[in-house]
Design a protein around this motif. Sequence first.
Motif, short mmCIF file in Angstrom:
data_model
loop_
_atom_site.label_atom_id
_atom_site.label_comp_id
_atom_site.label_asym_id
_atom_site.label_seq_id
_atom_site.Cartn_x
_atom_site.Cartn_y
_atom_site.Cartn_z
N ASP A 36 0.06 -8.18 -9.74
CA ASP A 36 0.26 -7.41 -8.51
C ASP A 36 -1.06 -7.17 -7.77
O ASP A 36 -2.14 -7.18 -8.37
N GLY A 37 -0.94 -6.91 -6.46
CA GLY A 37 -2.10 -6.54 -5.68
C GLY A 37 -1.70 -6.15 -4.27
O GLY A 37 -0.52 -6.06 -3.95
N TYR A 47 -6.52 -11.06 -3.87
CA TYR A 47 -5.54 -12.15 -3.84
C TYR A 47 -6.14 -13.40 -4.49
O TYR A 47 -5.50 -14.05 -5.33
N ARG A 48 -7.36 -13.73 -4.11
CA ARG A 48 -8.02 -14.91 -4.68
C ARG A 48 -8.15 -14.75 -6.20
O ARG A 48 -7.86 -15.69 -6.96
N TRP A 83 5.89 -7.04 0.39
CA TRP A 83 6.43 -5.83 1.00
C TRP A 83 5.29 -4.97 1.50
O TRP A 83 4.11 -5.33 1.38
N ALA A 84 5.62 -3.82 2.09
CA ALA A 84 4.63 -2.85 2.55
C ALA A 84 5.23 -1.46 2.41
O ALA A 84 6.45 -1.31 2.44
N TRP A 98 -0.25 -5.13 3.47
CA TRP A 98 0.78 -5.77 2.65
C TRP A 98 0.53 -5.56 1.16
O TRP A 98 -0.60 -5.47 0.71
N ARG A 99 1.62 -5.51 0.41
CA ARG A 99 1.58 -5.52 -1.05
C ARG A 99 2.25 -6.80 -1.54
O ARG A 99 3.15 -7.32 -0.87
N TRP A 100 1.80 -7.29 -2.68
CA TRP A 100 2.35 -8.56 -3.15
C TRP A 100 2.37 -8.61 -4.67
O TRP A 100 1.65 -7.90 -5.36
#
Length: 208
Positions: A36-37, A47-48, A83-84, A98-100
Amino acid sequence: MTAKYDVKRELKRCYAPKNTDWELLDIPELRFLAIDGHGNPNTSDAYRRAVEALYPVAYTVKFASKGDLGKDFVVGPLEGLWWADDMDDFLARRKDNWRWRLLINVPDWISDDVIDDAKRTALSKKNLPSIADVRSETLREGTCAQVLHIGSYDDETPILTRLHQEYLPANNLRETGLHHEIYLSDPRKTDPARLKTILRQPVEARGD
């Protein structure tokens, strides 16, 4: 010789669709490596680091499965749930908010113990602290609307707008889960206009 398990072959409609407009299908329960991040995927170090952590674990799991269990598989494509906290930020593509959750599918015979061992092995070989954040995740999405999008990630807005403003209301459906993307192309090697991305949205019948 037993063929390698390949989720794109085993679940063709889910992972190799042809439809370029929304269709409904049932997604079976699936098992993943997950991390998650939050933040803009184009600029976020998190993300990277997450992507860099997922792949060494996935390939270590693959080699352990082949060597110790006698079962080989093709490492699945990168996937993401998005999502957010304020969904207006998500729909307006304010990506910093954003969340991912990044995902790579693994076969259902891969246990948590295999994943934990793979994390320790991968961490011993690579100085990537984010490997410690990788975990197992089981998704039970069920009925989903899905489409194959061809083009830049930033050009998804029209087809997503059609989903929410036309397709779901016309079919008396509502969202039940997170926006899901499956990346079939390598963006480092593919022209943005030719990128293939599966867009998936869990749904259910409206009760009103």
